[in-house]
Design an enzyme around this catalytic site. Structure first.
Site, PDB file in Angstrom:
ATOM      1  CG  HIS A 254      -5.659  -2.325  -1.434  1.00 19.13           C
ATOM      2  ND1 HIS A 254      -4.746  -2.974  -0.642  1.00 19.13           N
ATOM      3  CD2 HIS A 254      -5.352  -1.003  -1.351  1.00 19.13           C
ATOM      4  CE1 HIS A 254      -3.920  -2.080  -0.104  1.00 19.13           C
ATOM      5  NE2 HIS A 254      -4.267  -0.877  -0.530  1.00 19.13           N
ATOM      6  CD  GLU A 255      -6.322   1.530  -4.163  1.00 17.97           C
ATOM      7  OE1 GLU A 255      -6.516   2.539  -3.450  1.00 17.97           O
ATOM      8  OE2 GLU A 255      -5.237   0.933  -4.191  1.00 17.97           O
TER       9      GLU A 255
ATOM     10  CB  CYS B 116      -0.905  -0.015   1.234  1.00 15.55           C
ATOM     11  SG  CYS B 116      -2.033   1.395   1.340  1.00 15.55           S
TER      12      CYS B 116
ATOM     13  CG  HIS C 282      -7.327   2.888   0.912  1.00 11.70           C
ATOM     14  ND1 HIS C 282      -6.666   3.257   2.058  1.00 11.70           N
ATOM     15  CD2 HIS C 282      -6.435   2.168   0.180  1.00 11.70           C
ATOM     16  CE1 HIS C 282      -5.436   2.787   2.037  1.00 11.70           C
ATOM     17  NE2 HIS C 282      -5.269   2.116   0.903  1.00 11.70           N
TER      18      HIS C 282
END
Length: 192
Positions: A150-151, A108, A154
């Site tokens: 993953h994004e 990351c 966030h």
């Protein structure tokens, strides 16, 4: 122009993003700056939180990696070069319940030099809007599915260390704590 990537310990990384409502020139410019920042940092994905803004916006570009994934964008399979880098606003993620899961190392940009194994579903389906507010659907697997998950994490204030098995996370404890301390110290000194 590149934006500054914030590191672990900055509170914005834990904030859920606000929906994008105005798809104007300012928004498009910010999204392009995020793409430039991601490329400059050598990343394949970047969320708005990682550049200090809690928005439902991320960018993804996997053209530079080995294509070990499949995709279907709006019911078709266009070449990657036609739709990447992707600007993903207001995503709605669906994980197929019967999808197999795999364990793979992730990194990351907000955690420089820290990597760890994470189990994630191999497939994903996402509805989103592009930089003009036009709706799209993307069904994908492999690294593209992992990157998008993953994004989108966030965008909801979830970090990849939250997805790690306790044993994996514990092994990285000293590095993660040192990064958080460095971020706090920089903020106190006014360097962030």
């Amino acid at each position: 122009m590149s934006l500054q990537i914030v590191h672990y310990g900055d509170p914005v990384l834990r904030r859920k993003g606000e929906p994008i409502k105005n798809f104007d020139d300012s928004f498009a410019r910010f999204a392009r700056e995020m793409i430039d920042t991601m490329h400059a940092a050598g990343g394949i994905g970047l969320a708005a939180q990682q550049v200090g803004r809690a928005l439902q916006l991320c960018v993804v570009d996997l053209r530079s990696v080995e294509t070990d994934f499949t995709w279907e964008l709006d019911g078709a399979k266009p070449p990657l070069e036609l739709f990447m880098p992707m600007i993903i606003a207001n995503p709605e993620l669906t994980l197929p319940p019967d999808s197999t899961k795999s364990n793979r190392e992730e990194g990351c940009l907000s955690f420089p030099d820290i990597r760890g194994d994470i189990v994630r579903p191999d497939e994903t389906f996402v509805k989103f809007q592009d930089e003009n507010g036009v709706p799209h659907t993307l069904r994908c697997d492999g690294l593209l599915a992992r990157c998008i998950q993953h994004e989108i994490d966030h965008l909801n204030g979830v970090l990849f260390i939250d997805r790690m098995a306790k044993k994996v996370r514990a092994a990285l404890g000293d590095e993660v704590n040192a990064l958080a301390k460095s971020t706090r110290d920089a903020a106190k000194a006014g360097r962030v």
